[in-house]
Structures are given as C-alpha cells and as structure tokens.
Design an enzyme around this catalytic site. Structure first.
Site, short mmCIF file in Angstrom:
data_model
loop_
_atom_site.label_atom_id
_atom_site.label_comp_id
_atom_site.label_asym_id
_atom_site.label_seq_id
_atom_site.Cartn_x
_atom_site.Cartn_y
_atom_site.Cartn_z
N GLY A 143 -9.53 2.85 -7.54
CA GLY A 143 -8.81 3.98 -8.12
C GLY A 143 -9.02 4.07 -9.62
N HIS B 104 -3.41 4.32 -2.26
CA HIS B 104 -4.36 3.45 -1.55
C HIS B 104 -4.95 4.17 -0.35
CE1 HIS B 104 -1.73 0.27 -3.48
NE2 HIS B 104 -2.93 -0.13 -3.84
N LEU C 161 0.82 -1.20 0.00
CA LEU C 161 0.00 0.00 0.00
C LEU C 161 0.86 1.26 0.00
CD1 LEU C 161 -2.73 -1.12 2.56
CD2 LEU C 161 -2.70 -1.41 0.07
N HIS C 162 0.34 2.31 -0.66
CA HIS C 162 1.02 3.60 -0.75
C HIS C 162 -0.01 4.71 -0.57
CE1 HIS C 162 -0.66 3.58 -4.77
NE2 HIS C 162 0.03 2.50 -5.10
#
Length: 292
Positions: free
Chosen positions: A155, A42, A38-39
């Site tokens: 997204g 996210h 995750l970044h």
C-alpha cells in the site's frame, strides 16, 4: 470451483502449498505482505493483486515483525485477529496464507546479517523510529526468500516503506516486481490503518485533520513547496491536541525539494492523536496548472 484457502504456518507447509497452487499456467506467484488485523485497505491490495494477475498464485503473509518495533512502541498491543483475517483472505480470492510463528521466521533469534536502509532509513519515519526500516527490510527480504514471489504488492499509505523496498530490490537485484496501490480511505478521508481501532471517539474525529491537511497542500501545490506546506500546517494547527511529528513535501523518491522545483511530489505527515500515532501521504504536482 477454486480450491479452498491453504493456511501455512511453517516453511515446509508454505513451500508445499505454493508449489501445489503455482503448477498452473505461467506459475506466477504474487505476495501481499501484512502484519494482520486486516481491513478494507488490505482487501484492496489483495483484489488489486488478483485483478492484475488473475492466473497467479496469490500469497498473503500475516506476521507481526518484532524487529520493526522500537522500545515503548505498540508491539504487545498490536491487534492479532487471525480467524477474521483468514475469512477476509478467502473472500478476496487468496490462495495461500502464510502465518508463521516467530521462531519460524527467526529460527536462530535476531539475524546477524541485516539490511541497511541507507540515508533515507534515518529520515522522516526513521528519525522518529530509529531502526524501524532496518527491521522492516529484513523481514521483507526474508519473505521474498521464503515465498519467492514474482510480484509483491504494498500500500502507498506506508510510502517511505514502499520507496525503501523498491530501492532494496534494485540495489540487491532481487528480481521482484514491486507494485504500489493507492491508499484506501474512510468517508471523511482518514486513511485506513490497523491502528485506527485504538482511537477514542473524540480522537477519531480529530484524526481526519491529517487528510484535510494533505488536501490543503495538494490544492496549493501549484504555488510551490513553501506555500503548500504552510497551507497544510495551517489546517493541522486547527486541532491543537494533534501533535505533529513531521510534515514534509518531497520528490517521489523522497529527496529534498526547493521552493522553485516543479513536477510530481509527495506530501507526508505523521502525528499523534491521543495515544495513537498515525501516518498519511498524498501525491501532488508542484508548480503545475493543477494538482494530481
């Protein structure tokens, strides 16, 4: 003080955790499906889900789905960072993380009944990655069945995926509200992706050409599809070591467009930068007074 994050790894644990958290007002459940690593992109999905549904039970799934990886793709090296992912989820106000093992999602091995993505599944990304979208839709349908969300958040960076999920929900009457969230970008415009970590420093610099090309198409969209596409390709040609898989301008539903068409559209690009394959897209307005 909100209860601590619940970490479920089995179907039974998931059911108990969601039931415990969704007993409050409305009982609404919102799902953010991910493959982990995750970044900030996210985290933006999670925050958008929380802001749009403050009283809902927010569930994040973390599962690297082998069905959507083809031969020679990066399944084995796809990053797995569960501890860091759990910390990000807690920070973003997630209620339940569902991080199952492979046999929890596919207890009988590869499913015998699958989801056919239709003609769009063989176009653009589907032409480069045969079978990818069938595998993606299977796991999304499974997650919908396991989590039973009222809303699912995705997204816009994976725009073709978003269009196909919306189509599946309509065609199969799945009664899940699908929400798309705008792509989060680095300062130079590069779309955030778990695969960005694989870019060597020189390739990382080259990769920003993708977003520059999309912006060029957006700026020229008032003059039509052909001019907008040529503008994007001219920018991409400035980085000859970036190998373009496709550059396309389509309707919001990803149908083909003619040069005289006007209105909302999407420009999509996929390219290989070094050993890493990246995708991106941007909205634009064809034939209008300006771009969106």
């Amino acid at each position: 003080m909100p209860p601590p994050l619940a970490n479920a790894s089995t179907r039974a644990e998931l059911t108990r955790a969601v039931a415990a958290r969704s007993a409050g007002p409305g009982g609404e459940v919102v799902l953010v499906p991910t493959m982990g690593a995750l970044h900030d992109g996210h985290e933006q999905l999670m925050r958008a889900a929380r802001e749009g549904h403050p009283d809902a039970t927010l569930v994040v799934s973390i599962f690297v789905n082998p069905l959507q990886f083809g031969p020679g793709e990066d399944l084995a090296r796809y990053p797995r960072t569960l501890d860091a992912d759990l910390a990000l989820c807690a920070r973003a106000g997630v209620d339940v993380v569902f991080a199952p093992a492979l046999d929890e999602v596919y207890p009988d091995g590869a499913p015998q009944v699958t989801v056919d993505p239709g003609p769009l599944g063989a176009d653009l990304e589907g032409a480069v990655r045969p079978g990818h979208f069938a595998g993606m839709l299977v796991v999304v349908a499974k997650l919908f069945g396991l989590v039973r969300p009222d809303v699912a958040v995705f997204g816009e960076k994976d725009y073709q995926q978003l269009v196909l999920i919306r189509r599946m929900v309509v065609d199969l009457c799945l009664r899940v509200d699908i929400v798309g969230v705008e792509t989060v970008r680095e300062a130079d415009g590069l779309a955030l992706s778990s695969r960005n970590r694989f870019l060597e420093p020189a390739d990382r610099s080259r990769a920003s050409v993708l977003s520059r090309a999309l912006r060029a198409a957006q700026e020229q969209a008032r003059y039509g599809v052909v001019t907008a596409r040529e503008a994007a390709l001219a920018v991409l040609s400035s980085e000859p070591e970036v190998r373009v898989d496709y550059l396309a301008i389509r309707s919001p539903e990803l149908t083909e467009l003619d040069d005289g068409d006007v209105g909302e559209a999407r420009v999509l690009v996929a390219a290989r930068v070094g050993t890493t394959r990246l995708i991106d897209n941007l909205s634009l307005t064809l034939g209008g007074a300006g771009s969106s």
